[in-house]
Design an enzyme around this catalytic site. Structure first.
Site: not given
Length: 578
Positions: A217-218, A349, A351
């Protein structure tokens, strides 16, 4: 991005946020690149065979620990009662097994008929005697030419089915090993590591399939869960966590707790019209941890991570479905069933990472319902109807919340929780008899900084800013017990360091959890009273497991520290008994 040079075998790039997010590794460096790649040692001196019926009944199996999170329901509740609140003070080490990899350990070993299978960073696998610590075989994965990963070179365990073990690797492969010998039976490429994909999660093996999600995801990936044939490694289906159409969602103004998220919806809609239709390909949505399996409804239920870029939302207008969501899909086909999004258009972030647990709790009408629960980085435990995804309740905040949802700024905006949580990837545990969930939480005050950032291309970090700890503010951890019927905290235990690693609950009404300073502890599941602790010598940042051999119950936990929070490294699995 600030670059720091390390010895060749630990080459990596460090973020400006320091140890908060973690590290990226480029190139096949580390313990994975060794001349004697493959399995060495001796075969396990017994047949290893785990039929589907045994995997289905794992939640009632006091002898074994067959899934990384105990069962398909992922309760991390082991039914053995020999070690209990009355005698846990007598718990002592039986043996310590040392691996050859001194680096972050997040493995949850599995135990099959007295044989333990454990993993390390850089994708080593060991088969050892679960009573004596004698090593049988040792597998070393040879990495491909490129690996790209966030938050440490971790591996969280293997799955077992039949006579095979399954492991995801940092170079984004799924490997099948013969459980008796460690011999490679097949290897399938899951995704392209040059595009930012990697694997640290433990797979799930069920009904002839091996399920695995993805990190990344980064790095501007498009997340997924995939199913592979357990016998030959052929791809069976793919569920993309970012839909090609509809990822803009409903333009939600509030989060799951109905707090206003300060979104400029009009501006986002204008951005969406300009953005064109293909930014779904780089929208993130990794699946960090193993999915739960509901065999009754043939459902795979999991949570999805952050959008890309993490902090700069202008590149991705809309709700960014299905990021920051709990999602249910069909086990046979991967077809969508339902979802619930916690944080639409996440720019902090925060998540969803901690794995889903399937259990029971009271509904709003007071009647017992089958539920799916998730511990969020937000600091809440969310309780959902398992069939529809309806949010029944969320718990009171387990950690401080301040300035939610202040938007990141160039100079930095302070908000709690920080980007690590709340509950990070750490698996929760439940006691189904008490209907209490136990969650390992972090408290790390941070400032959120945003900067414009266009997609930089595969394998390059894409944050759109940074989140930074505040040196003047104290960091700490909290083990929180949450009543699933009410959402109220039943008890809490605060620790000197932020907690990351996970929880185990047992039939002896015990809860086990470790800390980055090396302390491994047992608590009374009902009251939270600390009953026992042991210094393991390195950070206990992995979830413990339990098993029984020849009528004797054992507790095992990895002590290898943590890259993400920079806790003391080690290379040991410590096994305790009475």
């Amino acid at each position: 991005m600030k670059k720091t040079r390390f010895p060749h075998h630990l080459l990596r790039r460090t973020l400006v946020a320091g140890p908060v997010l973690g590290f990226v590794s480029l190139g096949a460096f580390g313990q994975g690149e060794v001349p004697n790649q493959g399995a060495t040692g001796s075969p396990v001196p017994k047949a290893i065979s785990v039929p589907q019926s045994k995997l289905d009944a794992a939640d009632k199996d006091a002898n074994n620990f067959l899934h990384s999170n105990m069962s398909y329901a992922q309760t991390r509740f082991h039914p053995a009662k020999q070690i209990n609140t009355a005698n846990v003070s007598k718990l002592h080490p039986v043996f310590t097994f040392q691996t050859e990899v001194i680096e972050s350990m997040e493995t949850a070993p599995i135990v099959v008929d007295g044989v333990m299978f454990l993993t390390t960073s850089y994708n080593h696998v060991y088969a050892i005697d679960a009573v004596t610590g004698k090593e049988f075989w040792h597998y070393k994965h040879k990495m491909g030419p490129v690996t790209t990963f966030c938050c440490g070179p971790n591996n969280r365990g293997v799955a077992v089915m039949g006579d095979k073990l399954y492991m995801g690797t940092l170079d984004s492969k799924l490997v099948a090993l013969e459980a008796k010998t460690g011999k490679v039976l097949w290897s399938s490429q899951i995704a392209d590591p040059e595009q930012g994909y990697s694997e640290t999660m433990a797979p799930v093996a069920v009904d002839g399939k091996v399920l695995i999600g993805t990190n990344g995801g980064e790095y501007g990936v498009r997340g997924f869960v995939k199913a592979f044939d357990a016998n030959d490694g052929k791809l069976l289906w793919t569920f993309n966590t970012i839909p090609e159409k509809g990822h803009e969602g409903v333009w939600a103004q509030n989060d799951a707790t109905q707090r206003n998220m300060l979104r400029d919806i009009a501006a986002e809609k204008a951005q969406f019209e300009k953005a064109g239709g293909d930014f779904y390909k780089t929208l993130g949505g990794g699946v960090w941890m193993a999915p739960a399996i509901d065999k009754e409804t043939n459902s795979v239920i999991f949570v999805v991570g952050n959008p890309s870029p993490d902090l700069y939302g202008a590149e991705r207008p809309g709700d960014n479905l299905y990021t920051d969501s709990i999602v249910a899909i069909d086990l046979n086909s991967g077809a969508y069933k339902w979802h619930y999004q916690y944080v639409p258009h996440d720019v902090w972030d925060l998540d969803a990472a901690s794995p889903v647990i399937l259990t029971e709790a009271k509904g709003k009408d007071g009647k017992i319902r089958k539920v799916a629960i998730h511990g969020g980085k937000t600091g809440h435990v969310y309780v959902h109807d398992r069939a529809t995804g309806e949010l029944i309740r969320y718990s009171e905040a387990m950690v401080p919340q301040e300035n939610m949802w202040v938007l990141p700024t160039k100079d930095g905006a302070r908000m709690l929780p920080g980007a690590n949580g709340g509950v990070e990837w750490s698996p929760m545990a439940i006691n189904p008899n008490l209907r209490i969930a136990y969650a390992a939480n972090l408290h790390q005050p941070m400032t959120y900084h945003v900067e414009e950032a266009k997609y930089p291309g595969g394998s390059k970090l894409w944050l759109g800013g940074a989140f930074k700890v505040i040196p003047s503010e104290k960091q700490w951890g909290r083990l929180a017990a949450v009543n699933l019927d009410t959402g109220k905290l039943a008890w809490k235990f605060d620790t000197e360091q932020p907690l990351i690693g996970g929880v185990l609950a047992t039939g002896g009404n015990l809860v086990f959890n470790g800390e980055g300073n090396g302390l491994f502890r047992a608590f009374d599941a009902k009251t939270g009273k600390k009953l026992w602790e042991y210094q393991c010598g390195a950070g206990v940042n992995a979830p413990a497991v339990s098993y029984t051999v020849n009528g004797k119950q054992y507790i095992a936990v990895a002590a290898g520290g943590n890259t993400q929070l920079d806790f003391k490294r080690g290379n040991s699995v410590v096994v305790f008994g009475m």
